[in-house]
Design a protein around this motif. Structure first.
Motif, PDB file in Angstrom:
ATOM      1  N   HIS A 175      -4.896 -15.988   6.691  1.00  0.00           N
ATOM      2  CA  HIS A 175      -3.886 -15.661   6.629  1.00  0.00           C
ATOM      3  C   HIS A 175      -3.190 -14.980   5.912  1.00  0.00           C
ATOM      4  O   HIS A 175      -1.955 -14.287   5.286  1.00  0.00           O
ATOM      5  N   GLY A 176      -4.192 -13.530   5.057  1.00  0.00           N
ATOM      6  CA  GLY A 176      -4.083 -12.833   4.491  1.00  0.00           C
ATOM      7  C   GLY A 176      -3.265 -11.083   4.121  1.00  0.00           C
ATOM      8  O   GLY A 176      -1.878 -10.986   3.317  1.00  0.00           O
ATOM      9  N   MET A 177      -2.703 -11.697   5.451  1.00  0.00           N
ATOM     10  CA  MET A 177      -1.881 -10.430   5.907  1.00  0.00           C
ATOM     11  C   MET A 177      -0.295 -10.600   6.237  1.00  0.00           C
ATOM     12  O   MET A 177       0.112 -10.081   5.491  1.00  0.00           O
ATOM     13  N   GLU A 178      -0.421 -12.595   6.306  1.00  0.00           N
ATOM     14  CA  GLU A 178       0.994 -12.908   5.916  1.00  0.00           C
ATOM     15  C   GLU A 178       1.656 -13.131   5.060  1.00  0.00           C
ATOM     16  O   GLU A 178       2.381 -12.471   4.172  1.00  0.00           O
ATOM     17  N   LEU A 179       0.629 -13.548   3.548  1.00  0.00           N
ATOM     18  CA  LEU A 179       0.650 -13.713   2.644  1.00  0.00           C
ATOM     19  C   LEU A 179       1.071 -12.714   2.060  1.00  0.00           C
ATOM     20  O   LEU A 179       1.456 -12.224   1.566  1.00  0.00           O
ATOM     21  N   LEU A 180       0.379 -10.733   2.066  1.00  0.00           N
ATOM     22  CA  LEU A 180       0.879  -9.704   1.663  1.00  0.00           C
ATOM     23  C   LEU A 180       2.437  -9.275   2.130  1.00  0.00           C
ATOM     24  O   LEU A 180       3.089  -8.538   1.268  1.00  0.00           O
ATOM     25  N   GLU A 181       2.246  -9.683   3.534  1.00  0.00           N
ATOM     26  CA  GLU A 181       4.045  -9.415   4.079  1.00  0.00           C
ATOM     27  C   GLU A 181       4.876  -9.916   2.928  1.00  0.00           C
ATOM     28  O   GLU A 181       6.322  -9.815   2.699  1.00  0.00           O
ATOM     29  N   ALA A 182       4.376 -11.389   2.693  1.00  0.00           N
ATOM     30  CA  ALA A 182       5.252 -12.446   2.295  1.00  0.00           C
ATOM     31  C   ALA A 182       5.609 -11.773   1.119  1.00  0.00           C
ATOM     32  O   ALA A 182       6.786 -12.250   0.285  1.00  0.00           O
TER      33      ALA A 182
ATOM     34  N   SER B  12      -2.299   3.868  -4.748  1.00  0.00           N
ATOM     35  CA  SER B  12      -2.157   3.810  -3.260  1.00  0.00           C
ATOM     36  C   SER B  12      -2.866   3.798  -2.171  1.00  0.00           C
ATOM     37  O   SER B  12      -2.934   3.147  -0.931  1.00  0.00           O
ATOM     38  N   SER B  13      -4.558   4.774  -2.882  1.00  0.00           N
ATOM     39  CA  SER B  13      -4.991   4.547  -1.452  1.00  0.00           C
ATOM     40  C   SER B  13      -5.360   3.208  -2.030  1.00  0.00           C
ATOM     41  O   SER B  13      -6.243   2.553  -1.102  1.00  0.00           O
ATOM     42  N   LEU B  14      -5.479   2.337  -3.169  1.00  0.00           N
ATOM     43  CA  LEU B  14      -6.114   1.103  -3.045  1.00  0.00           C
ATOM     44  C   LEU B  14      -5.148   0.363  -2.154  1.00  0.00           C
ATOM     45  O   LEU B  14      -5.644  -0.747  -1.007  1.00  0.00           O
ATOM     46  N   LYS B  15      -3.758   0.539  -2.376  1.00  0.00           N
ATOM     47  CA  LYS B  15      -3.022  -0.243  -1.268  1.00  0.00           C
ATOM     48  C   LYS B  15      -3.790  -0.357  -0.128  1.00  0.00           C
ATOM     49  O   LYS B  15      -3.309  -0.977   1.316  1.00  0.00           O
ATOM     50  N   GLY B  16      -3.917   0.988   0.241  1.00  0.00           N
ATOM     51  CA  GLY B  16      -4.167   0.935   1.963  1.00  0.00           C
ATOM     52  C   GLY B  16      -5.305   0.919   2.008  1.00  0.00           C
ATOM     53  O   GLY B  16      -5.766   0.297   3.511  1.00  0.00           O
ATOM     54  N   ALA B  17      -6.119   0.739   1.485  1.00  0.00           N
ATOM     55  CA  ALA B  17      -7.692   0.706   1.354  1.00  0.00           C
ATOM     56  C   ALA B  17      -6.979  -1.685   1.907  1.00  0.00           C
ATOM     57  O   ALA B  17      -8.346  -2.450   2.683  1.00  0.00           O
ATOM     58  N   LYS B  18      -6.861  -2.152   1.019  1.00  0.00           N
ATOM     59  CA  LYS B  18      -6.335  -3.644   1.431  1.00  0.00           C
ATOM     60  C   LYS B  18      -6.190  -3.807   2.619  1.00  0.00           C
ATOM     61  O   LYS B  18      -6.153  -4.613   3.063  1.00  0.00           O
TER      62      LYS B  18
ATOM     63  N   SER C  67     -15.131   0.828   0.194  1.00  0.00           N
ATOM     64  CA  SER C  67     -13.890   1.810   0.143  1.00  0.00           C
ATOM     65  C   SER C  67     -13.528   1.685  -0.995  1.00  0.00           C
ATOM     66  O   SER C  67     -13.471   3.117  -1.372  1.00  0.00           O
ATOM     67  N   ALA C  68     -13.732   0.818  -1.306  1.00  0.00           N
ATOM     68  CA  ALA C  68     -12.952   1.166  -3.123  1.00  0.00           C
ATOM     69  C   ALA C  68     -14.286   2.218  -3.867  1.00  0.00           C
ATOM     70  O   ALA C  68     -13.505   3.106  -4.796  1.00  0.00           O
ATOM     71  N   LYS C  69     -15.326   1.614  -3.574  1.00  0.00           N
ATOM     72  CA  LYS C  69     -16.550   2.300  -3.971  1.00  0.00           C
ATOM     73  C   LYS C  69     -16.603   3.911  -3.924  1.00  0.00           C
ATOM     74  O   LYS C  69     -16.947   4.741  -4.553  1.00  0.00           O
ATOM     75  N   LEU C  70     -15.925   4.048  -2.481  1.00  0.00           N
ATOM     76  CA  LEU C  70     -16.067   5.354  -2.264  1.00  0.00           C
ATOM     77  C   LEU C  70     -15.110   6.529  -2.281  1.00  0.00           C
ATOM     78  O   LEU C  70     -15.754   7.441  -2.823  1.00  0.00           O
ATOM     79  N   LEU C  71     -13.841   5.647  -3.115  1.00  0.00           N
ATOM     80  CA  LEU C  71     -13.276   6.266  -3.512  1.00  0.00           C
ATOM     81  C   LEU C  71     -13.484   6.573  -5.416  1.00  0.00           C
ATOM     82  O   LEU C  71     -12.976   7.505  -5.040  1.00  0.00           O
ATOM     83  N   ALA C  72     -13.608   5.755  -5.894  1.00  0.00           N
ATOM     84  CA  ALA C  72     -14.148   5.711  -7.436  1.00  0.00           C
ATOM     85  C   ALA C  72     -15.325   6.860  -7.198  1.00  0.00           C
ATOM     86  O   ALA C  72     -15.443   8.335  -7.790  1.00  0.00           O
ATOM     87  N   SER C  73     -15.955   6.618  -6.401  1.00  0.00           N
ATOM     88  CA  SER C  73     -16.678   7.936  -6.158  1.00  0.00           C
ATOM     89  C   SER C  73     -16.429   9.088  -5.686  1.00  0.00           C
ATOM     90  O   SER C  73     -16.727  10.445  -6.730  1.00  0.00           O
TER      91      SER C  73
END
Length: 192
Positions: free
Chosen positions: A105-112, A160-166, A178-184
């Motif tokens: 239910h992760g996406m629902e929890l993000l929405e909530a 905002s990039s991390l939020k998009g990755a999430k 994605s987080a490792k790539l963004l950091a690199s």
């Protein structure tokens, strides 16, 4: 919830609530589910929290409290820009993203979180941006980084990039990649 320094009854309620939200989703979780999980009566839960929204808002606030502490600790370490950013992104993800993406239910929890706790999410994200901006400023001042824009703009890009990755990750492992790539990429772009 292990890092919460609060009343044991409130902690039991919050832990039971998180378990219920993760198992049933936000909409289907009832105050009875939370009370049962906390081994309390529903009336006892109401002595501490007004309703399910209040419990969820408290969870969001505590997640951001733990996240900002973990982020600050990760950014306080020495190392190459990309290595420190990677550690920071993963520390942040461990607190917020991993539990969300581990639940069906992760996406629902993000929405909530965005609907019932928008003010807490907004404030929490602002705190994260401030921590990143402060770290970036310190790196620039020490001669270890150069930024094409302001530290605040770069920090906003990071969050905002991390939020998009999430939101787009299919799993926690996808988020970590994605987080490792963004950091690199960011590390290579701003390291001096």
């Amino acid at each position: 919830m292990k890092d919460l320094d609060i009343d044991p009854k409130q902690k039991a309620i919050l832990e039971a609530a998180w378990s219920a939200f993760a198992s049933y989703g936000y909409r289907k979780t009832s105050m009875d589910d939370i009370a049962r999980g906390a081994n309390m009566s529903r009336a006892a839960v109401y002595l501490h929290y007004r309703n399910k929204d209040h419990i969820f808002q408290t969870l969001v606030r505590f997640c951001y409290d733990m996240c900002t502490a973990a982020l600050s600790e990760a950014l306080s370490r020495d190392g190459a820009v990309s290595d420190v950013l990677e550690a920071a992104f993963l520390a942040q993800g461990e607190i917020i993203v991993k539990p969300m993406l581990s639940s069906a239910h992760g996406m629902e929890l993000l929405e909530a979180g965005n609907t019932t706790s928008s003010e807490m999410v907004h404030d929490g994200e602002a705190r994260l941006r401030e921590i990143y901006a402060s770290w970036l400023t310190q790196r620039v001042d020490a001669g270890g980084a150069t930024l094409p824009g302001s530290a605040e703009d770069t920090a906003a890009l990071i969050t905002s990039s991390l939020k998009g990755a999430k939101v787009t990750a299919g799993s926690y492992e996808d988020y970590c990649r994605s987080a490792k790539l963004l950091a690199s990429v960011l590390g290579a772009g701003i390291a001096r």
